[in-house]
Write a protein that holds these residues in place. Structure first.
Motif, PDB file in Angstrom:
ATOM      1  N   SER A 126       0.818   3.775  -3.646  1.00 41.86           N
ATOM      2  CA  SER A 126      -0.276   4.411  -3.404  1.00 41.86           C
ATOM      3  C   SER A 126      -0.436   5.460  -3.378  1.00 41.86           C
ATOM      4  N   VAL A 127       0.222   5.628  -1.539  1.00 43.06           N
ATOM      5  CA  VAL A 127      -0.147   6.691  -0.552  1.00 43.06           C
ATOM      6  C   VAL A 127       0.647   7.627  -1.178  1.00 43.06           C
ATOM      7  N   LYS A 184      -5.752   4.164  -8.114  1.00 45.34           N
ATOM      8  CA  LYS A 184      -5.385   5.242  -7.520  1.00 45.34           C
ATOM      9  C   LYS A 184      -4.695   6.612  -7.805  1.00 45.34           C
ATOM     10  N   CYS A 214      -9.136   4.100   2.373  1.00 40.87           N
ATOM     11  CA  CYS A 214      -8.305   3.378   2.049  1.00 40.87           C
ATOM     12  C   CYS A 214      -9.001   2.008   2.321  1.00 40.87           C
ATOM     13  N   TYR A 228      -1.642   5.862   9.048  1.00 40.17           N
ATOM     14  CA  TYR A 228      -2.874   4.698   7.612  1.00 40.17           C
ATOM     15  C   TYR A 228      -2.155   3.355   7.769  1.00 40.17           C
ATOM     16  N   CYS A 243     -11.851   1.150   0.259  1.00 41.71           N
ATOM     17  CA  CYS A 243     -11.474   1.280  -0.681  1.00 41.71           C
ATOM     18  C   CYS A 243     -11.168  -0.225  -1.337  1.00 41.71           C
ATOM     19  N   CYS A 244     -10.558  -0.228  -0.765  1.00 40.88           N
ATOM     20  CA  CYS A 244      -9.283  -2.025  -0.966  1.00 40.88           C
ATOM     21  C   CYS A 244      -9.755  -3.029   0.148  1.00 40.88           C
ATOM     22  N   MET A 287       0.694  -1.137   0.110  1.00 41.60           N
ATOM     23  CA  MET A 287       0.288  -0.249   0.034  1.00 41.60           C
ATOM     24  C   MET A 287       0.685   1.389   0.091  1.00 41.60           C
ATOM     25  N   CYS A 342      -9.459   8.775  -2.461  1.00 37.06           N
ATOM     26  CA  CYS A 342      -8.209   8.319  -2.549  1.00 37.06           C
ATOM     27  C   CYS A 342      -7.538   8.505  -3.391  1.00 37.06           C
ATOM     28  N   HIS A 388      -7.328   9.160   6.930  1.00 40.20           N
ATOM     29  CA  HIS A 388      -7.195   8.959   4.954  1.00 40.20           C
ATOM     30  C   HIS A 388      -6.909   7.002   4.793  1.00 40.20           C
ATOM     31  N   CYS A 420     -14.872   5.852  -1.946  1.00 45.32           N
ATOM     32  CA  CYS A 420     -13.606   6.131  -1.118  1.00 45.32           C
ATOM     33  C   CYS A 420     -13.084   6.017  -2.654  1.00 45.32           C
TER      34      CYS A 420
END
Length: 260
Positions: free
Chosen positions: A68-69, A219, A186, A100, A189-190, A65, A156, A182, A152
């Protein structure tokens, strides 16, 4: 993250934050691969108790992850106007990343329960397990098409308003709090893709890499929303084969000769 948002980040901040997060992700990948050495994808919690599982889960989430952040961290440094010494910027971004990852570590509790249940199902009801796996994969695919997933994912991909709102918070835990919020989006979303990971085996490195790439594209790519829909349809299609080919879902399948 769109190109215009990346251009709003002060010169030097975006490249540094991207480099550091990708370096951290690479280190997590190395540790994850070492942990998985000699461990074939299979059902259950990899022989780990809760705390051991959470340590490995944290490594996996960092590996999958953090890339992507990176755009969010760079944008956050812009919204909080962290233009002072480098150690201040590093501290603020580190707090966000820790928050996160804490959100994903909390989800790891549910992942542990699901992985344990998958192991029990594979051992106790091997004929039913592939059908359960197919339903879970199809459900994950359908979630890719759901309005909540889209909401979501929009956050992101374009978190500017969110970050500006929380950028005004004060106190020693402000950055941690931003990261937690955040991270919660996420997870929203995932989480379906993480269910896929449990179905195919928690330490399935090939699937980990594929899902990490999918999350990054969702993302950051300008066609990420469309890609998310295509991915959902692909998962539904994949699910259709699992009941007749149980080995396609190794997280719910005990192969002949495999230790129980």
């Amino acid at each position: 993250m769109s190109a215009p948002l990346a251009r709003r980040v002060p010169r030097g901040v975006a490249p540094a934050s991207w480099f550091l997060l990708f370096a951290a992700a690479a280190s997590a990948w190395v540790l994850t691969v070492r942990s998985a050495s000699g461990m074939a994808p299979g059902p259950g919690t990899m022989g780990q108790g809760l705390w051991g599982f959470l340590v490995l889960w944290g490594l996996m989430m960092a590996a999958m992850m953090l890339p992507s952040v990176a755009p969010v961290v760079a944008l956050y440094l812009r919204t909080v106007r962290a233009r002072s010494a480098g150690w201040v910027r590093a501290g603020r971004s580190t707090g966000l990343v820790i928050g996160y990852l804490c959100a994903w570590e909390a989800f790891g509790l549910a992942a542990f329960g699901a992985a344990w249940a998958g192991g029990e199902l594979a051992a106790g009801a091997p004929d039913a397990a592939p059908w359960v796996g197919a339903l879970l994969l199809a459900g994950a695919g359908l979630y890719q098409l759901a309005p909540l997933k889209d909401r979501c994912l929009r956050h992101c991909r374009s978190p500017l308003g969110f970050l500006m709102h929380f950028g005004g918070y004060s106190g020693p835990l402000r950055d941690l709090r931003v990261g937690l919020y955040h991270g919660a989006y996420c997870v929203g979303c995932c989480w379906g893709l993480m269910v896929v990971l449990i179905v195919v085996g928690v330490m399935n490195l090939a699937w980990m890499a594929a899902l990490a790439g999918a999350v990054f594209l969702e993302k950051t790519w300008r066609h990420g929303k469309g890609f998310s829909v295509v991915l959902g349809l692909a998962l539904i299609g994949y699910a259709c084969f699992v009941p007749w080919h149980p080995a396609l879902a190794p997280g719910l399948y005990t192969a002949p000769g495999m230790p129980m």
